[in-house]
Scaffold this motif. Structure first.
Motif, mmCIF file in Angstrom:
data_model
loop_
_atom_site.group_PDB
_atom_site.id
_atom_site.type_symbol
_atom_site.label_atom_id
_atom_site.label_comp_id
_atom_site.label_asym_id
_atom_site.label_seq_id
_atom_site.Cartn_x
_atom_site.Cartn_y
_atom_site.Cartn_z
ATOM 1 N N LYS A 1 -27.125 -16.786 38.801
ATOM 2 C CA LYS A 1 -26.223 -17.365 39.799
ATOM 3 C C LYS A 1 -26.854 -18.621 40.375
ATOM 4 C CE LYS A 1 -23.324 -16.125 43.785
ATOM 5 N NZ LYS A 1 -23.691 -17.170 44.746
ATOM 6 N N LEU A 2 -26.116 -19.730 40.348
ATOM 7 C CA LEU A 2 -26.593 -21.008 40.856
ATOM 8 C C LEU A 2 -25.709 -21.443 42.011
ATOM 9 C CD1 LEU A 2 -27.072 -22.915 37.469
ATOM 10 C CD2 LEU A 2 -28.745 -21.523 38.684
ATOM 11 N N ASP A 3 -26.304 -21.652 43.175
ATOM 12 C CA ASP A 3 -25.605 -22.203 44.328
ATOM 13 C C ASP A 3 -26.086 -23.632 44.528
ATOM 14 O OD1 ASP A 3 -24.229 -19.785 45.004
ATOM 15 O OD2 ASP A 3 -26.095 -19.016 45.830
ATOM 16 N N ILE B 1 -22.523 -31.849 33.262
ATOM 17 C CA ILE B 1 -22.887 -30.827 32.294
ATOM 18 C C ILE B 1 -24.110 -30.100 32.853
ATOM 19 C CG2 ILE B 1 -23.702 -30.316 29.964
ATOM 20 C CD1 ILE B 1 -20.902 -31.291 29.858
ATOM 21 N N ILE B 2 -23.967 -28.788 33.060
ATOM 22 C CA ILE B 2 -25.105 -27.963 33.459
ATOM 23 C C ILE B 2 -25.731 -27.398 32.192
ATOM 24 C CG2 ILE B 2 -25.856 -25.942 34.752
ATOM 25 C CD1 ILE B 2 -23.413 -26.261 36.517
ATOM 26 N N THR B 3 -27.001 -27.647 31.992
ATOM 27 C CA THR B 3 -27.713 -27.168 30.810
ATOM 28 C C THR B 3 -28.821 -26.221 31.260
ATOM 29 O OG1 THR B 3 -27.308 -29.302 29.731
ATOM 30 C CG2 THR B 3 -28.937 -27.850 28.710
ATOM 31 N N ILE B 4 -28.857 -25.040 30.663
ATOM 32 C CA ILE B 4 -29.869 -24.044 31.020
ATOM 33 C C ILE B 4 -30.701 -23.731 29.783
ATOM 34 C CG2 ILE B 4 -30.300 -21.742 31.953
ATOM 35 C CD1 ILE B 4 -27.451 -21.952 33.213
ATOM 36 N N GLU B 5 -31.984 -23.985 29.897
ATOM 37 C CA GLU B 5 -32.913 -23.728 28.794
ATOM 38 C C GLU B 5 -33.704 -22.456 29.101
ATOM 39 O OE1 GLU B 5 -36.629 -25.933 26.449
ATOM 40 O OE2 GLU B 5 -35.849 -26.755 28.327
ATOM 41 N N TRP B 6 -33.595 -21.487 28.206
ATOM 42 C CA TRP B 6 -34.294 -20.213 28.363
ATOM 43 C C TRP B 6 -35.523 -20.215 27.467
ATOM 44 C CZ3 TRP B 6 -32.419 -16.662 31.889
ATOM 45 C CH2 TRP B 6 -31.113 -16.867 32.349
ATOM 46 N N ILE B 7 -36.698 -20.156 28.074
ATOM 47 C CA ILE B 7 -37.960 -20.272 27.338
ATOM 48 C C ILE B 7 -38.669 -18.925 27.358
ATOM 49 C CG2 ILE B 7 -40.150 -21.500 27.139
ATOM 50 C CD1 ILE B 7 -38.868 -23.743 28.809
ATOM 51 N N SER C 1 -20.705 -23.000 43.295
ATOM 52 C CA SER C 1 -21.464 -21.891 42.711
ATOM 53 C C SER C 1 -20.944 -21.599 41.307
ATOM 54 C CB SER C 1 -21.338 -20.630 43.572
ATOM 55 O OG SER C 1 -21.941 -20.818 44.835
ATOM 56 N N VAL C 2 -21.863 -21.303 40.397
ATOM 57 C CA VAL C 2 -21.495 -20.881 39.042
ATOM 58 C C VAL C 2 -22.317 -19.650 38.696
ATOM 59 C CG1 VAL C 2 -20.808 -23.181 38.252
ATOM 60 C CG2 VAL C 2 -23.171 -22.453 37.974
ATOM 61 N N ASN C 3 -21.805 -18.861 37.747
ATOM 62 C CA ASN C 3 -22.458 -17.597 37.407
ATOM 63 C C ASN C 3 -22.511 -17.422 35.887
ATOM 64 O OD1 ASN C 3 -21.731 -14.085 37.934
ATOM 65 N ND2 ASN C 3 -23.708 -15.095 37.824
ATOM 66 N N PRO C 4 -23.328 -18.236 35.193
ATOM 67 C CA PRO C 4 -23.411 -18.112 33.731
ATOM 68 C C PRO C 4 -24.142 -16.837 33.301
ATOM 69 C CG PRO C 4 -25.008 -19.704 34.519
ATOM 70 C CD PRO C 4 -24.192 -19.304 35.707
ATOM 71 N N HIS C 5 -23.735 -16.287 32.157
ATOM 72 C CA HIS C 5 -24.342 -15.074 31.616
ATOM 73 C C HIS C 5 -24.937 -15.373 30.238
ATOM 74 C CE1 HIS C 5 -21.986 -13.324 34.807
ATOM 75 N NE2 HIS C 5 -22.478 -12.119 34.558
ATOM 76 N N LEU C 6 -26.175 -14.980 30.044
ATOM 77 C CA LEU C 6 -26.829 -15.145 28.749
ATOM 78 C C LEU C 6 -26.713 -13.851 27.961
ATOM 79 C CD1 LEU C 6 -28.672 -16.680 26.735
ATOM 80 C CD2 LEU C 6 -30.631 -15.709 27.955
ATOM 81 N N LYS C 7 -26.010 -13.898 26.829
ATOM 82 C CA LYS C 7 -25.882 -12.737 25.946
ATOM 83 C C LYS C 7 -27.212 -12.481 25.251
ATOM 84 C CE LYS C 7 -23.420 -9.610 23.645
ATOM 85 N NZ LYS C 7 -22.755 -8.456 24.312
ATOM 86 N N ILE D 1 -28.703 -32.166 45.936
ATOM 87 C CA ILE D 1 -29.648 -32.025 47.043
ATOM 88 C C ILE D 1 -30.497 -30.777 46.852
ATOM 89 C CG2 ILE D 1 -29.852 -31.680 49.541
ATOM 90 C CD1 ILE D 1 -27.285 -33.309 49.864
ATOM 91 N N SER D 2 -29.874 -29.648 46.511
ATOM 92 C CA SER D 2 -30.642 -28.422 46.316
ATOM 93 C C SER D 2 -29.893 -27.458 45.422
ATOM 94 C CB SER D 2 -30.947 -27.756 47.669
ATOM 95 O OG SER D 2 -29.745 -27.307 48.270
ATOM 96 N N VAL D 3 -30.652 -26.569 44.789
ATOM 97 C CA VAL D 3 -30.086 -25.508 43.959
ATOM 98 C C VAL D 3 -30.832 -24.222 44.279
ATOM 99 C CG1 VAL D 3 -29.689 -24.661 41.615
ATOM 100 C CG2 VAL D 3 -29.519 -27.108 42.092
ATOM 101 N N ASN D 4 -30.100 -23.189 44.688
ATOM 102 C CA ASN D 4 -30.676 -21.867 44.907
ATOM 103 C C ASN D 4 -30.257 -20.961 43.758
ATOM 104 O OD1 ASN D 4 -31.864 -22.517 47.449
ATOM 105 N ND2 ASN D 4 -29.851 -22.310 48.402
ATOM 106 N N CYS D 5 -31.186 -20.117 43.300
ATOM 107 C CA CYS D 5 -30.937 -19.301 42.120
ATOM 108 C C CYS D 5 -31.175 -17.831 42.401
ATOM 109 C CB CYS D 5 -31.864 -19.713 40.969
ATOM 110 S SG CYS D 5 -31.771 -21.441 40.506
ATOM 111 N N SER D 6 -30.433 -16.992 41.701
ATOM 112 C CA SER D 6 -30.738 -15.568 41.637
ATOM 113 C C SER D 6 -30.517 -15.116 40.206
ATOM 114 C CB SER D 6 -29.863 -14.759 42.602
ATOM 115 O OG SER D 6 -28.495 -14.900 42.284
ATOM 116 N N ILE D 7 -31.338 -14.189 39.739
ATOM 117 C CA ILE D 7 -31.254 -13.687 38.378
ATOM 118 C C ILE D 7 -31.085 -12.179 38.436
ATOM 119 C CG2 ILE D 7 -33.793 -13.606 38.152
ATOM 120 C CD1 ILE D 7 -33.364 -14.363 35.192
#
Length: 210
Positions: free
Chosen positions: A124-126, A139-145, A168-174, A95-101
């Motif tokens: 952070k994805l809620d 599968i949550i896929t995050i593409e960094w452009i 909520s998930v909190n993936p970290h990009l190295k 339904i919705s996704v809220n993000c913070s970086i």
């Protein structure tokens, strides 16, 4: 003899370079390059020698990621593979996704400025799921452009407990200092190969020590 051709479609942006599929056959790893379908606006690849329960993954240079539309996984050694099977129906169940970086909330029509003082970017994805959904593996896929091309693709396997709607998930990009260029960046968030969020941020400085 009729040969069944396996077809894969990825909802990844056209800015990625060197995208291919890798699959195991008789304990050997085969690679086939993907191509971008301009009309359909997605990446495609057709494989005519892959069988049911074959193990595979997608690859950009040395960065590999799982099939966004296939939650069937198998781990062998240090590697995690997607398991090829019957094609799964794509359903939009979010339904919705809220993000913070880096703890900055992404608001509508705003471009936050990010100052890196650590060797990673925190996202952070809620997420709010459809409570009537029967699918509980994603599968949550995050593409960094980056300013010029897709820098990295990361994924995250998500199990949604029965009856849960808010996750909520909190993936970290190295960070790789050699490719983390200053300027405007985009992040595309896919859940089960469906684009649910696209955000933009400005990378202003990198002051962390390696």
């Amino acid at each position: 003899m009729v040969v069944k051709i396996a077809s894969f479609e990825l909802n990844i942006s056209s800015k990625i370079k060197n995208l291919s599929i890798c699959y195991l056959k008789e304990k050997k790893l085969f690679t086939k390059e993907c191509f971008y379908n301009i009309e359909k606006k997605h990446w495609e690849v057709h494989v005519d020698d892959i069988s049911i329960n074959s193990l595979y993954f997608f690859k950009k240079n040395d960065n590999y990621f799982l099939d966004p539309n296939n939650p069937a996984l198998k781990t062998e050694g240090n590697m995690c593979y997607s398991v090829y099977g019957d094609k799964i129906k794509i359903e939009k169940e979010i339904i919705s996704v809220n993000c913070s970086i880096n703890n900055k909330i992404i608001l509508h029509h705003s471009i936050p400025t990010v100052f890196l003082n650590e060797s990673f970017i925190s996202l952070k994805l809620d997420m709010i799921f459809n409570k009537y959904s029967y699918k509980n593996s994603h599968i949550i896929t995050i593409e960094w452009i980056g300013p010029k091309e897709t820098y990295y693709i990361m994924d995250n396997y998500l199990e949604v407990p029965k009856g849960e709607t808010k996750i909520s998930v909190n993936p970290h990009l190295k960070i790789d200092p050699s490719t983390m260029k200053l300027g405007i960046w985009n992040a595309r968030i896919l859940i089960s190969n469906v684009l649910v969020k696209e955000l933009e941020f400005k990378l202003s400085s990198t002051t962390y020590s390696t």
